[in-house]
Design a protein around this motif. Structure first.
Motif, PDB file in Angstrom:
ATOM      1  N   GLY A 210      92.013   2.901  34.329  1.00 43.55           N
ATOM      2  CA  GLY A 210      92.000   4.201  34.916  1.00 43.55           C
ATOM      3  C   GLY A 210      90.582   4.869  34.983  1.00 43.55           C
ATOM      4  N   THR A 211      89.635   4.389  34.469  1.00 49.14           N
ATOM      5  CA  THR A 211      88.090   4.920  34.277  1.00 49.14           C
ATOM      6  C   THR A 211      87.889   5.185  35.767  1.00 49.14           C
ATOM      7  N   ARG A 212      87.884   4.578  36.781  1.00 53.31           N
ATOM      8  CA  ARG A 212      87.661   4.954  38.107  1.00 53.31           C
ATOM      9  C   ARG A 212      88.121   6.455  38.557  1.00 53.31           C
ATOM     10  N   THR A 213      89.238   6.805  37.988  1.00 55.98           N
ATOM     11  CA  THR A 213      89.943   8.037  38.279  1.00 55.98           C
ATOM     12  C   THR A 213      88.868   8.965  37.427  1.00 55.98           C
ATOM     13  N   VAL A 214      88.678   8.751  36.666  1.00 56.28           N
ATOM     14  CA  VAL A 214      87.535   9.680  35.735  1.00 56.28           C
ATOM     15  C   VAL A 214      86.396  10.122  36.488  1.00 56.28           C
ATOM     16  N   ASP A 215      85.832   8.856  36.849  1.00 54.73           N
ATOM     17  CA  ASP A 215      84.444   8.937  37.841  1.00 54.73           C
ATOM     18  C   ASP A 215      84.778   9.887  38.899  1.00 54.73           C
ATOM     19  N   SER A 216      85.509   9.566  39.712  1.00 54.23           N
ATOM     20  CA  SER A 216      85.996  10.376  40.754  1.00 54.23           C
ATOM     21  C   SER A 216      86.350  12.044  40.750  1.00 54.23           C
ATOM     22  N   HIS A 217      87.237  12.162  39.844  1.00 56.74           N
ATOM     23  CA  HIS A 217      87.125  13.457  39.305  1.00 56.74           C
ATOM     24  C   HIS A 217      85.971  14.209  38.984  1.00 56.74           C
ATOM     25  N   ILE A 218      85.114  13.472  38.036  1.00 57.27           N
ATOM     26  CA  ILE A 218      83.865  13.976  37.713  1.00 57.27           C
ATOM     27  C   ILE A 218      82.901  14.483  38.861  1.00 57.27           C
ATOM     28  N   LYS A 219      82.930  13.541  39.798  1.00 57.05           N
ATOM     29  CA  LYS A 219      82.151  13.804  41.127  1.00 57.05           C
ATOM     30  C   LYS A 219      82.640  14.965  42.059  1.00 57.05           C
ATOM     31  N   ALA A 220      84.090  15.287  41.897  1.00 59.45           N
ATOM     32  CA  ALA A 220      84.554  16.403  42.767  1.00 59.45           C
ATOM     33  C   ALA A 220      84.101  17.740  41.812  1.00 59.45           C
ATOM     34  N   LEU A 221      84.395  17.565  40.603  1.00 56.46           N
ATOM     35  CA  LEU A 221      83.953  18.721  39.648  1.00 56.46           C
ATOM     36  C   LEU A 221      82.386  19.007  39.707  1.00 56.46           C
ATOM     37  N   ARG A 222      81.609  18.074  39.789  1.00 53.32           N
ATOM     38  CA  ARG A 222      80.419  18.451  40.107  1.00 53.32           C
ATOM     39  C   ARG A 222      79.966  19.090  41.410  1.00 53.32           C
ATOM     40  N   ARG A 223      80.766  18.885  42.431  1.00 54.12           N
ATOM     41  CA  ARG A 223      80.438  19.383  43.606  1.00 54.12           C
ATOM     42  C   ARG A 223      80.819  21.042  43.548  1.00 54.12           C
ATOM     43  N   LYS A 224      81.526  21.079  42.779  1.00 52.00           N
ATOM     44  CA  LYS A 224      82.271  22.777  42.595  1.00 52.00           C
ATOM     45  C   LYS A 224      81.484  23.620  41.487  1.00 52.00           C
ATOM     46  N   ILE A 225      81.054  23.052  40.366  1.00 54.05           N
ATOM     47  CA  ILE A 225      80.465  23.869  39.418  1.00 54.05           C
ATOM     48  C   ILE A 225      78.896  23.409  39.488  1.00 54.05           C
ATOM     49  N   GLY A 226      78.511  22.385  40.065  1.00 53.47           N
ATOM     50  CA  GLY A 226      76.937  22.137  40.190  1.00 53.47           C
ATOM     51  C   GLY A 226      76.635  20.678  39.354  1.00 53.47           C
ATOM     52  N   ALA A 227      75.982  19.894  40.302  1.00 55.95           N
ATOM     53  CA  ALA A 227      75.898  18.644  39.711  1.00 55.95           C
ATOM     54  C   ALA A 227      75.281  18.635  38.299  1.00 55.95           C
ATOM     55  N   GLU A 228      74.160  19.492  38.273  1.00 57.16           N
ATOM     56  CA  GLU A 228      73.435  19.658  37.023  1.00 57.16           C
ATOM     57  C   GLU A 228      74.016  19.986  35.757  1.00 57.16           C
ATOM     58  N   ARG A 229      75.349  20.268  35.952  1.00 61.40           N
ATOM     59  CA  ARG A 229      76.011  20.752  34.752  1.00 61.40           C
ATOM     60  C   ARG A 229      76.650  19.627  33.974  1.00 61.40           C
ATOM     61  N   ILE A 230      76.915  18.539  34.625  1.00 56.08           N
ATOM     62  CA  ILE A 230      77.662  17.423  33.991  1.00 56.08           C
ATOM     63  C   ILE A 230      76.576  16.409  34.000  1.00 56.08           C
ATOM     64  N   ARG A 231      76.271  15.955  32.782  1.00 58.61           N
ATOM     65  CA  ARG A 231      75.357  14.647  32.742  1.00 58.61           C
ATOM     66  C   ARG A 231      75.835  13.301  32.382  1.00 58.61           C
ATOM     67  N   THR A 232      75.677  12.335  32.992  1.00 59.43           N
ATOM     68  CA  THR A 232      76.073  10.915  32.993  1.00 59.43           C
ATOM     69  C   THR A 232      75.082  10.224  31.876  1.00 59.43           C
ATOM     70  N   VAL A 233      75.795   9.542  30.875  1.00 53.53           N
ATOM     71  CA  VAL A 233      75.283   8.775  29.940  1.00 53.53           C
ATOM     72  C   VAL A 233      75.812   7.444  30.464  1.00 53.53           C
ATOM     73  N   HIS A 234      74.901   6.596  31.293  1.00 51.49           N
ATOM     74  CA  HIS A 234      75.407   5.317  31.822  1.00 51.49           C
ATOM     75  C   HIS A 234      75.943   4.455  30.574  1.00 51.49           C
ATOM     76  N   GLY A 235      77.048   3.856  30.973  1.00 52.87           N
ATOM     77  CA  GLY A 235      77.594   2.873  30.259  1.00 52.87           C
ATOM     78  C   GLY A 235      78.457   3.441  29.107  1.00 52.87           C
ATOM     79  N   VAL A 236      78.354   4.896  29.080  1.00 52.09           N
ATOM     80  CA  VAL A 236      79.035   5.784  27.762  1.00 52.09           C
ATOM     81  C   VAL A 236      80.236   6.494  28.589  1.00 52.09           C
ATOM     82  N   GLY A 237      79.607   7.535  29.018  1.00 49.50           N
ATOM     83  CA  GLY A 237      80.461   8.636  29.423  1.00 49.50           C
ATOM     84  C   GLY A 237      79.920   9.755  30.191  1.00 49.50           C
TER      85      GLY A 237
END
Length: 245
Positions: A210-237
């Motif tokens: 289900g990790t793809r579900t997390v990724d898509s919800h994160i993208k949707a959340l970024r669109r609403k609160i600002g992409a700069e507020r959520i940092r991606t740590v590649h390969g981790v989370g």
């Protein structure tokens, strides 16, 4: 459209007893398979084969959850979701035949809580349905005994009691899943949470599929609160960025 009164299947756990699930899908084979599995899990099931019938059934039957295909005759599942959510909030598990992130993001944007890409196993679908309903129960409990206070992280403000979010004093509309995801990240600001941790905390889902579900919800959340507020740590989370103290 067909109403099916269900019987308990004899499985050890029947948390779906008396819960109503509306299955909206135009493929009769898939409808039959989903309905049979959900009946075995103890749910009451009603089905609709096209968009207009789905909206009518949702209004008349008041389901606890919808399993909703995107591609439908009449009008598509996205329009069904918009119209049903305008009537009353209903958890929605969206089904898509394409592994297309655009479809997923649009679905989340109109109020879907989760999605699955065809083909999928009936075991996984049933598990996702149970998870979504448990989340609704937890949200209802939280509404009765809400956390007090408002969390402010720079220009981001989270009101737990009212389940409201503001950015720069402007209200931001989040789906229930998006709100829970933001709260999970905000509980440990700047700390990196793995996709698996987020799945377990927000979706109560331990399967890494289900990790793809997390990724898509994160993208949707970024669109609403600002992409700069959520940092991606590649390969981790992911981590929620906050102003330096």
């Amino acid at each position: 459209m067909e109403q099916t009164h269900t019987t308990h299947s004899g499985v050890a756990a029947t948390p779906g007893a008396q819960r109503r699930v509306l299955v909206v899908e135009d493929d009769a084979t898939i409808v039959d398979a989903i309905s049979a599995r959900l009946r075995a899990e103890g749910f009451l099931v009603q089905t609709a084969l096209d968009g207009p019938a789905a909206v009518d059934a949702a209004e008349a039957w008041q389901p606890d959850l919808m399993v909703l295909d995107i591609m439908l005759p009449g009008f598509d599942g996205l329009e069904v979701c918009r119209r049903v959510q305008a009537q009353r909030p209903v958890p929605v598990l969206m089904l898509t035949a394409r592994d297309d992130e655009t479809d997923m993001l649009v679905g989340l944007g109109v109020g879907a809580d989760d999605y699955m890409t065809k083909p999928f196993s009936m075991r996984e679908l049933a598990a996702r349905v149970h998870v979504l309903l448990r989340r609704v129960e937890r949200a209802a409990l939280a509404a009765v005994t809400p956390r007090s206070g408002i969390l402010r992280l720079g220009e981001l403000e989270i009101d737990h009691a009212q389940r409201r979010v503001r950015v720069r004093a402007d209200d931001v509309h989040l789906t229930p899943t998006e709100f829970d995801l933001l709260v999970c990240l905000a509980n440990t600001p700047r700390a990196v949470l793995s996709r698996e941790q987020l799945l377990a905390e927000v979706w109560d889902w331990a399967d890494a599929s289900g990790t793809r579900t997390v990724d898509s919800h994160i993208k949707a959340l970024r669109r609403k609160i600002g992409a700069e507020r959520i940092r991606t740590v590649h390969g981790v989370g992911y981590a929620l960025e906050t102003p330096a103290p």
